[in-house]
Design a protein around this motif. Sequence first.
Motif: not given
Length: 160
Positions: A72-79, A122-130, A138-144
Amino acid sequence: MQSSQNGAPAASVEDDPQALADRVGEAMLARDAASRMLGMQVEAMAPGYARVSMPVRDDMVNGHQTCHGGLIFSLADSAFAFACNSGNQNTVGAACNVDYLRPAFIGDVLTAEAEQRSRSGRTGVYDVTVRNQNDETVVLFRGRSHQVRGEVLEVMAADA
């Protein structure tokens, strides 16, 4: 150079952020063997946005008969990757946080929706909801993200 239907020169991909995001998504998926192996499909791309789905197969479950959290992490990370590269600048993950809220099961179809929240320098913040097919989170993911050298595509003016 191609012309539009009214005879005017067609806008180049460089001038059309949506067309650029679509081409970046196609190119990235074509080179992303891991996402393809997991059955992921890019459903939508836009500047700073991606929606990617993945069916949960029987070879994706853990000892509890739920989808392995790493998948599930892989899906969020790919998005996340598709969204943060949508502007054609090579961008990688710098850090992330993930919250697992509910399990996913064999036969579920998970959809990860990634949205840019901030981009500066050169930086960004992204929210991913699965979510699953029942629209349950199912999952909340925040990536930098961190932009590195190069582009995903080489966009040529004559290619427009």
